[in-house]
Design a protein around this motif. Structure first.
Motif, PDB file in Angstrom:
ATOM      1  N   ASN A 195       0.806  -1.221   0.000  1.00  0.00           N
ATOM      2  CA  ASN A 195       0.000   0.000   0.000  1.00  0.00           C
ATOM      3  C   ASN A 195       0.842   1.276   0.000  1.00  0.00           C
ATOM      4  O   ASN A 195       0.559   2.241   0.720  1.00  0.00           O
ATOM      5  N   THR A 199      -2.201   6.606   1.097  1.00  0.00           N
ATOM      6  CA  THR A 199      -3.293   7.520   0.777  1.00  0.00           C
ATOM      7  C   THR A 199      -4.248   7.580   1.975  1.00  0.00           C
ATOM      8  O   THR A 199      -4.192   6.718   2.872  1.00  0.00           O
ATOM      9  N   PRO A 200      -5.135   8.588   2.023  1.00  0.00           N
ATOM     10  CA  PRO A 200      -6.041   8.716   3.177  1.00  0.00           C
ATOM     11  C   PRO A 200      -6.914   7.498   3.441  1.00  0.00           C
ATOM     12  O   PRO A 200      -7.344   7.267   4.567  1.00  0.00           O
ATOM     13  N   SER A 201      -7.198   6.718   2.398  1.00  0.00           N
ATOM     14  CA  SER A 201      -8.064   5.550   2.565  1.00  0.00           C
ATOM     15  C   SER A 201      -7.321   4.316   3.058  1.00  0.00           C
ATOM     16  O   SER A 201      -7.926   3.287   3.374  1.00  0.00           O
ATOM     17  N   VAL A 202      -5.978   4.379   3.112  1.00  0.00           N
ATOM     18  CA  VAL A 202      -5.177   3.217   3.500  1.00  0.00           C
ATOM     19  C   VAL A 202      -5.171   3.067   5.015  1.00  0.00           C
ATOM     20  O   VAL A 202      -4.929   4.021   5.755  1.00  0.00           O
ATOM     21  N   GLY A 203      -5.444   1.850   5.467  1.00  0.00           N
ATOM     22  CA  GLY A 203      -5.409   1.588   6.905  1.00  0.00           C
ATOM     23  C   GLY A 203      -4.084   1.046   7.382  1.00  0.00           C
ATOM     24  O   GLY A 203      -3.740   1.169   8.562  1.00  0.00           O
ATOM     25  N   LEU A 232      -3.453   3.099  10.560  1.00  0.00           N
ATOM     26  CA  LEU A 232      -4.562   3.974  10.899  1.00  0.00           C
ATOM     27  C   LEU A 232      -5.228   3.397  12.135  1.00  0.00           C
ATOM     28  O   LEU A 232      -5.710   2.257  12.124  1.00  0.00           O
TER      29      LEU A 232
END
Length: 254
Positions: A195, A199-203, A232
Protein backbone atom coordinates in the motif's frame (compact mmCIF):
# COMPACT_ATOMS: atom_id res chain seq x y z
CA UNK A 1 62.60 -57.84 -38.50
CA UNK A 2 59.57 -57.83 -36.19
CA UNK A 3 57.20 -54.92 -36.84
CA UNK A 4 56.82 -52.63 -33.80
CA UNK A 5 53.07 -52.07 -33.73
CA UNK A 6 50.91 -51.01 -30.78
CA UNK A 7 48.18 -53.46 -29.89
CA UNK A 8 44.79 -52.24 -31.10
CA UNK A 9 43.45 -52.29 -27.53
CA UNK A 10 46.19 -49.91 -26.38
CA UNK A 11 45.58 -47.53 -29.28
CA UNK A 12 41.87 -47.54 -28.43
CA UNK A 13 42.64 -46.78 -24.77
CA UNK A 14 44.92 -43.87 -25.71
CA UNK A 15 42.33 -42.39 -28.06
CA UNK A 16 39.68 -42.60 -25.34
CA UNK A 17 41.95 -40.92 -22.77
CA UNK A 18 42.76 -38.01 -25.08
CA UNK A 19 39.26 -37.78 -26.44
CA UNK A 20 37.74 -37.57 -22.95
CA UNK A 21 40.32 -35.30 -21.39
CA UNK A 22 38.73 -33.47 -18.47
CA UNK A 23 38.39 -29.73 -18.95
CA UNK A 24 38.12 -27.23 -16.13
CA UNK A 25 36.36 -23.92 -16.68
CA UNK A 26 38.62 -21.03 -15.78
CA UNK A 27 36.95 -18.40 -13.60
CA UNK A 28 38.35 -14.90 -13.53
CA UNK A 29 37.64 -13.69 -9.98
CA UNK A 30 38.25 -10.00 -10.59
CA UNK A 31 39.35 -7.63 -7.82
CA UNK A 32 39.04 -8.74 -4.18
CA UNK A 33 35.98 -7.47 -2.35
CA UNK A 34 38.21 -5.52 0.02
CA UNK A 35 38.93 -3.17 -2.93
CA UNK A 36 35.33 -1.95 -2.69
CA UNK A 37 35.61 -0.79 0.92
CA UNK A 38 39.27 0.36 0.83
CA UNK A 39 39.95 -0.36 4.52
CA UNK A 40 43.04 1.53 5.66
CA UNK A 41 43.72 3.70 8.68
CA UNK A 42 43.15 7.37 7.90
CA UNK A 43 40.70 6.74 5.06
CA UNK A 44 37.58 8.91 5.30
CA UNK A 45 34.36 9.56 3.41
CA UNK A 46 31.98 12.48 3.97
CA UNK A 47 28.29 12.10 3.11
CA UNK A 48 25.20 14.22 2.79
CA UNK A 49 22.89 12.21 5.02
CA UNK A 50 19.09 12.46 5.14
CA UNK A 51 17.41 10.81 8.11
CA UNK A 52 13.65 10.14 8.04
CA UNK A 53 12.05 10.36 11.48
CA UNK A 54 8.49 10.48 12.78
CA UNK A 55 7.50 13.18 15.27
CA UNK A 56 4.38 14.44 17.08
CA UNK A 57 3.52 11.04 18.54
CA UNK A 58 4.81 9.29 15.38
CA UNK A 59 2.25 11.03 13.15
CA UNK A 60 4.39 13.52 11.21
CA UNK A 61 7.11 12.58 8.70
CA UNK A 62 10.27 14.70 8.89
CA UNK A 63 13.59 14.48 7.04
CA UNK A 64 16.64 15.80 8.89
CA UNK A 65 19.72 16.58 6.82
CA UNK A 66 23.32 16.74 8.04
CA UNK A 67 26.86 15.94 7.01
CA UNK A 68 28.41 12.71 8.19
CA UNK A 69 32.07 11.80 8.28
CA UNK A 70 33.25 8.20 8.54
CA UNK A 71 36.97 7.76 9.18
CA UNK A 72 38.93 4.51 9.60
CA UNK A 73 40.50 4.91 13.02
CA UNK A 74 42.39 1.70 13.78
CA UNK A 75 43.15 -1.85 12.72
CA UNK A 76 42.16 -4.49 15.28
CA UNK A 77 40.70 -7.98 15.66
CA UNK A 78 37.00 -8.77 15.65
CA UNK A 79 35.19 -11.26 17.90
CA UNK A 80 36.04 -14.12 15.51
CA UNK A 81 39.76 -13.36 15.54
CA UNK A 82 39.79 -11.79 12.07
CA UNK A 83 41.49 -8.56 11.05
CA UNK A 84 39.02 -5.70 11.15
CA UNK A 85 38.97 -1.92 10.98
CA UNK A 86 37.25 0.40 13.42
CA UNK A 87 35.38 3.27 11.82
CA UNK A 88 34.43 6.42 13.74
CA UNK A 89 31.31 8.36 12.77
CA UNK A 90 30.92 12.15 13.21
CA UNK A 91 28.03 14.50 12.43
CA UNK A 92 27.62 18.23 11.85
CA UNK A 93 25.14 20.60 10.19
CA UNK A 94 25.03 20.90 6.41
CA UNK A 95 26.28 24.51 6.56
CA UNK A 96 29.36 23.36 8.47
CA UNK A 97 28.86 26.03 11.14
CA UNK A 98 29.60 23.67 14.01
CA UNK A 99 32.47 21.25 14.72
CA UNK A 100 32.18 17.52 14.10
CA UNK A 101 30.38 15.71 16.94
CA UNK A 102 31.04 11.98 17.70
CA UNK A 103 28.14 9.72 16.65
CA UNK A 104 29.25 6.14 17.23
CA UNK A 105 31.54 3.49 15.80
CA UNK A 106 31.33 0.31 13.74
CA UNK A 107 33.62 -2.43 12.44
CA UNK A 108 34.46 -3.44 8.88
CA UNK A 109 35.83 -6.95 8.35
CA UNK A 110 36.95 -7.24 4.74
CA UNK A 111 38.48 -10.23 2.96
CA UNK A 112 38.82 -11.27 -0.68
CA UNK A 113 35.55 -13.23 -0.35
CA UNK A 114 33.33 -11.26 2.05
CA UNK A 115 32.76 -7.84 3.56
CA UNK A 116 30.99 -7.65 6.91
CA UNK A 117 29.90 -4.60 8.92
CA UNK A 118 29.16 -4.88 12.65
CA UNK A 119 27.40 -2.06 14.48
CA UNK A 120 25.54 -2.21 17.81
CA UNK A 121 26.27 -5.96 17.86
CA UNK A 122 24.41 -6.41 14.56
CA UNK A 123 26.55 -8.14 11.93
CA UNK A 124 25.58 -7.88 8.25
CA UNK A 125 27.29 -9.55 5.29
CA UNK A 126 27.38 -6.56 2.93
CA UNK A 127 29.32 -8.03 -0.01
CA UNK A 128 29.83 -11.61 -1.11
CA UNK A 129 32.03 -13.29 -3.71
CA UNK A 130 31.81 -13.44 -6.71
CA UNK A 131 30.61 -10.05 -7.96
CA UNK A 132 28.09 -11.32 -10.51
CA UNK A 133 24.45 -10.45 -11.03
CA UNK A 134 23.64 -14.11 -10.44
CA UNK A 135 25.17 -14.10 -6.95
CA UNK A 136 22.59 -14.30 -4.16
CA UNK A 137 23.31 -14.45 -0.43
CA UNK A 138 21.48 -13.99 2.85
CA UNK A 139 23.25 -10.96 4.19
CA UNK A 140 21.30 -10.86 7.48
CA UNK A 141 21.90 -14.47 8.45
CA UNK A 142 23.86 -13.39 11.57
CA UNK A 143 21.17 -11.05 12.89
CA UNK A 144 19.12 -12.04 15.95
CA UNK A 145 15.36 -12.38 15.73
CA UNK A 146 13.69 -8.97 15.61
CA UNK A 147 16.95 -6.97 15.67
CA UNK A 148 15.16 -3.60 15.95
CA UNK A 149 12.57 -4.60 18.54
CA UNK A 150 14.15 -2.44 21.23
CA UNK A 151 13.84 0.70 19.10
CA UNK A 152 10.76 0.27 16.93
CA UNK A 153 7.39 -1.35 17.48
CA UNK A 154 6.90 -2.73 14.00
CA UNK A 155 6.88 -6.09 12.24
CA UNK A 156 9.27 -5.09 9.42
CA UNK A 157 12.22 -6.94 10.97
CA UNK A 158 10.40 -10.21 11.70
CA UNK A 159 12.03 -12.12 8.82
CA UNK A 160 15.13 -10.09 8.04
CA UNK A 161 17.28 -13.22 8.12
CA UNK A 162 15.53 -14.36 4.92
CA UNK A 163 16.35 -11.27 2.88
CA UNK A 164 18.26 -12.26 -0.24
CA UNK A 165 20.98 -9.80 -1.23
CA UNK A 166 22.04 -9.63 -4.86
CA UNK A 167 24.14 -7.51 -7.20
CA UNK A 168 21.66 -5.56 -9.30
CA UNK A 169 24.58 -4.01 -11.21
CA UNK A 170 28.25 -4.99 -11.26
CA UNK A 171 29.62 -2.05 -13.18
CA UNK A 172 28.52 1.52 -13.44
CA UNK A 173 29.31 5.18 -12.90
CA UNK A 174 27.58 8.05 -11.15
CA UNK A 175 28.26 11.66 -10.26
CA UNK A 176 28.57 12.61 -6.61
CA UNK A 177 28.89 16.30 -5.76
CA UNK A 178 29.82 16.94 -9.40
CA UNK A 179 32.56 14.30 -9.45
CA UNK A 180 32.18 11.29 -11.74
CA UNK A 181 32.84 8.04 -9.87
CA UNK A 182 33.40 4.85 -11.86
CA UNK A 183 33.70 1.11 -11.11
CA UNK A 184 30.56 1.10 -8.97
CA UNK A 185 28.76 -2.08 -7.92
CA UNK A 186 25.17 -1.95 -6.65
CA UNK A 187 23.71 -4.26 -4.01
CA UNK A 188 19.95 -4.66 -3.60
CA UNK A 189 19.21 -5.97 -0.12
CA UNK A 190 15.42 -5.88 -0.12
CA UNK A 191 12.60 -4.26 -2.09
CA UNK A 192 9.14 -4.97 -0.72
CA UNK A 193 6.16 -2.77 0.08
CA UNK A 194 2.44 -2.82 0.83
CA UNK A 195 0.00 0.00 0.00
CA UNK A 196 2.74 2.45 -1.00
CA UNK A 197 2.25 5.36 -1.54
CA UNK A 198 0.11 5.94 1.52
CA UNK A 199 -3.29 7.52 0.78
CA UNK A 200 -6.04 8.72 3.18
CA UNK A 201 -8.06 5.55 2.57
CA UNK A 202 -5.18 3.22 3.50
CA UNK A 203 -5.41 1.59 6.90
CA UNK A 204 -2.04 -0.15 6.82
CA UNK A 205 1.15 0.25 4.81
CA UNK A 206 4.77 -0.81 5.09
CA UNK A 207 8.03 -0.63 3.21
CA UNK A 208 11.40 -2.34 3.40
CA UNK A 209 13.97 -1.10 0.92
CA UNK A 210 17.73 -1.42 0.98
CA UNK A 211 20.24 -0.44 -1.70
CA UNK A 212 23.96 0.26 -1.43
CA UNK A 213 26.61 1.30 -3.96
CA UNK A 214 30.33 0.70 -3.57
CA UNK A 215 33.10 2.20 -5.70
CA UNK A 216 36.42 0.45 -6.22
CA UNK A 217 39.17 2.17 -4.26
CA UNK A 218 36.72 4.37 -2.34
CA UNK A 219 34.08 2.37 -0.44
CA UNK A 220 30.40 3.02 0.19
CA UNK A 221 29.33 5.95 -1.98
CA UNK A 222 25.54 5.65 -1.66
CA UNK A 223 23.03 4.03 0.67
CA UNK A 224 19.25 4.12 0.89
CA UNK A 225 17.77 2.05 3.72
CA UNK A 226 14.09 2.36 4.65
CA UNK A 227 12.05 0.37 7.17
CA UNK A 228 8.74 1.71 8.40
CA UNK A 229 5.16 0.72 9.06
CA UNK A 230 2.02 2.88 8.91
CA UNK A 231 -1.23 2.17 10.74
CA UNK A 232 -4.56 3.97 10.90
CA UNK A 233 -5.75 3.65 14.49
CA UNK A 234 -9.56 3.39 14.73
CA UNK A 235 -10.94 5.74 17.36
CA UNK A 236 -7.55 7.30 18.11
CA UNK A 237 -6.41 9.49 15.24
CA UNK A 238 -4.04 10.54 13.81
CA UNK A 239 -2.40 7.55 12.06
CA UNK A 240 1.06 6.60 13.24
CA UNK A 241 4.36 5.53 11.74
CA UNK A 242 6.95 3.23 13.24
CA UNK A 243 10.44 2.89 11.83
CA UNK A 244 13.14 4.95 10.12
CA UNK A 245 14.90 5.81 6.89
CA UNK A 246 18.51 6.75 6.14
CA UNK A 247 20.01 7.96 2.88
CA UNK A 248 23.73 8.68 2.37
CA UNK A 249 25.39 10.15 -0.73
CA UNK A 250 29.12 10.80 -0.85
CA UNK A 251 30.28 14.41 -1.17
CA UNK A 252 34.01 14.01 -0.45
CA UNK A 253 36.71 11.42 0.32
CA UNK A 254 40.48 11.02 0.48
Amino acid sequence: MRSKLFPLSLLFFISIQYGCKKTTEEFLPGPPLSDYVAPQVGKYIIYRTDSTVFTNFQSIVEVHAYHEKQIVDAELTDNLGRKAFRVLRFLRDTLNTKPWAPAGTFLITATDKTVEVTEDNLRVLKLNFPVLETTIWKGNTHLPEGPYDALHKFSNDDEMEDWEFTYSAVTGSQKFNGQLVENIITVTQVDESTNIPVTPSVGYASINFGEEKYAKGIGLVYQNFIMWEYQLNPGSPPPTYQGFGIKRAMIDHN
